[in-house]
Design an enzyme around this catalytic site. Structure first.
Site, PDB file in Angstrom:
ATOM      1  N   ASN A  17       0.844  -1.202   0.000  1.00  0.00           N
ATOM      2  CA  ASN A  17       0.000   0.000   0.000  1.00  0.00           C
ATOM      3  C   ASN A  17       0.879   1.251   0.000  1.00  0.00           C
ATOM      4  OD1 ASN A  17       0.706   0.624   2.825  1.00  0.00           O
ATOM      5  ND2 ASN A  17      -0.373  -1.304   3.203  1.00  0.00           N
ATOM      6  N   ASP A  65      -4.441  -6.424   5.050  1.00  0.00           N
ATOM      7  CA  ASP A  65      -5.471  -7.274   5.667  1.00  0.00           C
ATOM      8  C   ASP A  65      -5.401  -8.700   5.128  1.00  0.00           C
ATOM      9  OD1 ASP A  65      -6.602  -5.286   7.294  1.00  0.00           O
ATOM     10  OD2 ASP A  65      -7.518  -4.388   5.519  1.00  0.00           O
ATOM     11  N   ASP A  94      -4.957  -9.708  12.860  1.00  0.00           N
ATOM     12  CA  ASP A  94      -5.045  -8.298  13.243  1.00  0.00           C
ATOM     13  C   ASP A  94      -4.122  -8.093  14.449  1.00  0.00           C
ATOM     14  OD1 ASP A  94      -5.832  -5.817  14.471  1.00  0.00           O
ATOM     15  OD2 ASP A  94      -7.589  -5.864  13.156  1.00  0.00           O
ATOM     16  N   ILE A  95      -3.026  -7.370  14.218  1.00  0.00           N
ATOM     17  CA  ILE A  95      -1.994  -7.236  15.263  1.00  0.00           C
ATOM     18  C   ILE A  95      -2.541  -6.441  16.448  1.00  0.00           C
ATOM     19  CG2 ILE A  95       0.356  -6.448  15.746  1.00  0.00           C
ATOM     20  CD1 ILE A  95       0.838  -6.615  12.662  1.00  0.00           C
ATOM     21  N   PHE A 131      -5.032   3.281  14.594  1.00  0.00           N
ATOM     22  CA  PHE A 131      -5.340   4.308  13.592  1.00  0.00           C
ATOM     23  C   PHE A 131      -6.531   3.844  12.768  1.00  0.00           C
ATOM     24  CE2 PHE A 131      -2.369   7.847  13.102  1.00  0.00           C
ATOM     25  CZ  PHE A 131      -1.535   7.581  14.167  1.00  0.00           C
ATOM     26  N   LYS A 146     -12.032  -3.479  18.273  1.00  0.00           N
ATOM     27  CA  LYS A 146     -10.662  -3.915  18.564  1.00  0.00           C
ATOM     28  C   LYS A 146     -10.343  -3.820  20.050  1.00  0.00           C
ATOM     29  CE  LYS A 146      -8.974  -2.920  13.978  1.00  0.00           C
ATOM     30  NZ  LYS A 146      -7.896  -3.329  13.101  1.00  0.00           N
TER      31      LYS A 146
END
Ligand code: C5P
Length: 400
Positions: A210, A279, A306-307, A323, A341
């Site tokens: 990205n 992702d 997902d860290i 973020f 999360k």
């Protein structure tokens, strides 16, 4: 970029043989992110060329208090107001004596009287002159007035003497200047930051990634270090220089980033998940370069872990900040992310605007916690980062 990012420094160069080191001082200050303007006294000009100082500082060198044109472009009061710090290096015996008496008979001494900025001086002279009692008294007086003295070193001198009076090393002068901007907001705290994009391999030469530049994460790293935190960075792919004062762990894929975070997370006080983590990753990574024999191809993707969410699930977890890069329904989506999360705060970026956020030099964010949403107005990423850290400290480490 680092400890002096966006700081404006006036370097005063006075008449000492050590003035030949002034261009190197300019460089070291710039290495730490400072914008430097040089004032050279008539004595200083005897030892270093104005052209060298101008070329390296990338700014016009100032010398004459009476030059109408120079005063029109940036007069002595303007220079005095522009500066965050004035450093005199080398500071000759004569310049030091002038400061003591508040003389204003040249540009440098006038700027010193006119400035509200912090003043630092790095004396450099013959060891006998430095040992003279008048010099000791003068330095004592300046110190008492709040001027920082960057002590000279001991060793061989240009005149052949050996003793105390050698100009401090340019790199030490720059780092003492950087220390002025270190606060104790996060002193004794450990901070872990992920930043940059991850790369998910398709074959040995291709990957999915990205546009993340790492700029926001690096700005946060500077802000944490300046606030006194022991800072560790887990860095994916970035297009900027690494922060030299942080511990750096470089990774490529999301899975590597996950492993590195889990290895470092123990005993951290604050985790800032700023990385643009992919992702999905290709289910199969081809060992060999894929040939373009077919007219089309399909790559099957599978979810990456997902860290941030995984860290938030840990029993012993730090304050966790995520973020959210959103293009629509910004606040609602970011709030949902906070809940989903289970992190302590979300920093919301509106990425529908091209001049802020992803890859840009400026940002405007909202800091969202369970109880409130605070806007941080558009500014350079460094200033935004400093405001984020201030707010995080107020919310989580120092609540009023
Ligand atoms: O779910 P979304 O990707 O929008 O969430 C963004 C936040 O989650 C960022 O803080 C990002 O660093 C983090 N993240 C992560 N691991 C992933 C995906 C996102 O830590 N696999």
């Amino acid at each position: 970029m680092s400890g002096l990012t966006n700081k404006r420094i006036v370097l005063g160069v006075s008449g000492s043989i050590a003035a030949y080191k002034a261009p190197d001082i300019v460089r070291r200050l710039q290495d730490l992110g400072a914008d430097v303007r040089v004032i050279v006294t008539d004595g200083g000009r005897e030892f270093v060329s104005e052209r060298s100082l101008q070329t390296i500082s990338k700014n016009k060198v100032h010398n004459n208090l009476w030059d109408k044109e120079a005063e029109l472009s940036m007069g002595h009061i303007e220079i005095a107001k522009w500066a965050d710090v004035v450093i005199i290096a080398p500071a000759s015996a004569n310049t030091i004596a002038k400061l003591c008496h508040g003389r204003a008979d040249d540009l440098l001494s006038t700027v010193i009287l006119a400035t509200e900025a912090k003043i630092m001086i790095a004396p450099a002279m013959n060891q006998q002159m430095f040992a003279a009692s008048a010099m000791k008294d003068n330095l004592g007086l300046l110190k008492a007035r709040g001027i920082d003295i960057i002590n000279p070193g001991f060793g061989d001198q240009a005149c052949g003497d050996v003793g105390e009076g050698r100009l401090a090393e340019p790199i030490d002068i720059a780092s003492q200047a950087a220390e002025l901007f270190t606060s104790s907001l996060l002193s004794g705290k450990k901070v872990l930051i992920t930043l940059g994009g991850t790369r998910e391999a398709i074959d040995p030469v291709r990957f999915i990634s990205n546009h993340s530049s790492g700029k926001m994460g690096m700005a946060l790293a500077h802000a944490c270090i300046q606030a006194g935190a022991k800072t560790t960075l887990i860095v994916g792919s970035i297009s900027i220089e690494l922060e030299k004062r942080a511990e750096i762990i470089q990774v490529i894929s999301a899975e590597e980033m996950y492993q590195a975070v889990m290895k470092q997370i123990d005993n951290q006080d604050l985790f800032i998940s700023c990385a643009a983590v992919a992702d999905f990753r290709p289910k199969k990574v081809s060992k060999n370069k894929i040939k373009k024999d077919n007219q089309s191809m399909t790559i099957e993707l599978i979810r990456n872990r997902d860290i941030l969410a995984s860290v938030c699930q840990l029993k012993k977890k730090p304050i966790c900040i995520g973020f959210a890069a959103e293009t629509e329904n910004h606040i609602i989506n970011a709030n949902n992310k906070l809940i989903k999360k289970q992190c302590d705060a979300i920093i919301l970026n509106d990425i529908s605007q091209t001049e802020i956020g992803l890859n840009a030099d400026e940002n405007e964010v909202h800091l969202i916690t369970k109880n409130r949403t605070e806007k941080i107005e558009k500014n350079t990423k460094q200033i935004v980062a400093e405001k984020i850290i201030d707010k995080l400290v107020n919310n989580f480490f120092n609540p009023s």
